[in-house]
Enzyme design. Sequence first.
Site, PDB file in Angstrom:
ATOM      1  CB  THR A 127      -0.944   0.116   1.227  1.00 15.50           C
ATOM      2  OG1 THR A 127      -1.467   1.452   1.290  1.00 15.50           O
ATOM      3  CG2 THR A 127       0.032  -0.529   2.479  1.00 15.50           C
ATOM      4  CG  ASP A 129      -2.576   4.993   1.654  1.00 14.63           C
ATOM      5  OD1 ASP A 129      -2.557   6.258   1.042  1.00 14.63           O
ATOM      6  OD2 ASP A 129      -3.800   4.477   2.168  1.00 14.63           O
ATOM      7  N   GLY A 172      -3.457   9.418   1.291  1.00 15.96           N
ATOM      8  CA  GLY A 172      -3.531   8.967   2.857  1.00 15.96           C
ATOM      9  C   GLY A 172      -4.768   9.714   3.541  1.00 15.96           C
ATOM     10  CD  GLU A 224      -6.895  10.055  -0.505  1.00 13.23           C
ATOM     11  OE1 GLU A 224      -7.488  10.151  -1.730  1.00 13.23           O
ATOM     12  OE2 GLU A 224      -6.728   8.814  -0.217  1.00 13.23           O
TER      13      GLU A 224
END
Length: 346
Positions: A127, A129, A172, A224
């Site tokens: 990921t 993130d 994120g 985000e």
Amino acid sequence: MSKMRIGVLTGGGDCPGLNPAIRGIVMRALDYGDEVIGLKYGWAGLLKADTMPLSLEMVEDILEIGGTILGSSRTNPFKKEEDVQKCVENFKKLNLDALIAIGGEDTLGVASKFSKLGLPMIGVPKTIDKDLEETDYTLGFDTAVEVVVDAIKRLRDTARSHARVIVVEIMGRHAGWLALYGGLAGGADYILIPEVEPNLEDLYNHIRKLYARGRNHAVVAIAEGVQLPGFTYQKGQEGMVDAFGHIRLGGVGNVLAEEIQKNLGIETRAVILSHLQRGGSPSIRDRIMGLLLGKKAVDLVHEGKSGLFVAVKGNELVPVDITLIEGKTKNVDPAFYESVKTFFNK
């Protein structure tokens, strides 16, 4: 050493490093004399028995290619009981001895559930993130940070040329690792992350100080998933929810840009990096980690393990129970965020 038939899939959002992991799996499997079968488009591949062979010739030149040659999707077979049963049936029909799932929390969570149903499953974490618990690293993060840094550099050029503030919205959902690392490495003037409630007056004063000393521009990085205080805007289009119940985020950058311009009277634009952060050739680190994680996953299969994923702990790759990451998010420590605010421009 018994030969095995191993399935491989990539699920969830794509990212750089998936193809190196696939290559690592196939290369290691060849050492054992295994046959590797690719399941196309994530769990949809198991649900539909949609497969492709993964030979040496298929993977030898994919190290530098972004995305995934297997395709990906956010299919969740556990939404319907009949889909679960179909996957179990197809696992057996395909004569698989084990399946390696490359993905984030959702993809690995499905693998864990199938493991409890008796299907041998091993996970590889990915990921951009970097928000999975129990592992120091996830595939895709390193390359995504490089993309963010490059974007900030380019946007600073145009901000300087037009004497503007530019707000950069970075992926994120719950964790701000990508925005924080990308913002710090790119020299962003201010960074906002979901873990710390934003103080807009502090941001405004920060920009005022920059302009007061003669600087004619600023770049603000925001994840985000940040919720701006006092705003009830929808952080995603209504009805845009994936199979795991996640709202598709996007829009906080535009709201912040409007507020900066309204409160400071400085022309401000928002740029949403969105899927740009997922594409492109993997970084050196994502290539090497992909290979190593894939190799370790195959070794765990041959050790008879199941329900585990390969975690990065310091310089070691260790097996960790997937259930330990379910429903959890690895967040940025607010104290760490406060400590690195000293690097925001003064």
